[in-house]
Design a protein around this motif. Structure first.
Motif: not given
Length: 166
Positions: A93-108
């Motif tokens: 996964m690209t670092p940008a996609r990883q950051a996006e998923l982590r952000q989504s996870l934190e928001r959830i």
């Protein structure tokens, strides 16, 4: 119905009543006659729990809690799915996609915490309102009991809570 939210004045009143009885007072000063000062003790929790309104309230609260738990479980499953996607794609996964998923996870996870806090307050509000309504229904019953049996004070088994005082 004489009942204090904090219970502090009720504790003082109950302590005074017991002090009068312990001192051998007949309660004549309070009752203005020669009859003894009489106290009844009720288990208000049991009365409420065994009443039709109390059982209905318990069922309502239980259904509410199941609904909340179902929603929390759904949101946590969503978070687990994102965590799994992050683990499985960590190498590709690209670092940008990883950051996006982590952000989504934190928001959830923040949403889940906020949701559970909000729903806990809502459940407490519903229970308090329901109990207040039941207590209002019981007030005439205790008034009748107090009048017919001649009780000066009706105490709840919970220390410091006066249900009714004459």
């Amino acid at each position: 119905m004489s009942k204090s939210e904090s219970g502090f004045p009720a504790v003082l009143f109950a302590a005074a009543a017991f002090a009068i009885l312990a001192a051998g007072g007949s309660g004549a000063a309070l009752a203005q006659d020669d009859r003894p000062f009489t106290i009844a003790v009720v288990d208000l929790d049991a009365v409420v729990a065994n009443s039709p309104a109390g059982r209905a309230l318990a069922q309502e609260i239980d259904a509410f809690q199941r609904s909340v738990q179902s929603e929390v479980d759904r949101r946590r499953d969503e978070a687990r799915s994102l965590q799994q996607e992050l683990r499985e794609g960590a190498g590709t996964m690209t670092p940008a996609r990883q950051a996006e998923l982590r952000q989504s996870l934190e928001r959830i996870m923040n949403d889940v915490r906020r949701y559970t806090d909000d729903q806990q307050r809502e459940g407490q509000r519903r229970q308090s309102e329901g109990l207040r309504a039941i207590e209002q229904q019981l007030e005439p019953v205790f008034e009748q009991l107090q009048a017919e049996m001649g009780y000066d004070v009706i105490l709840n088994m919970v220390p410091g809570v006066v249900v009714m005082a004459g």
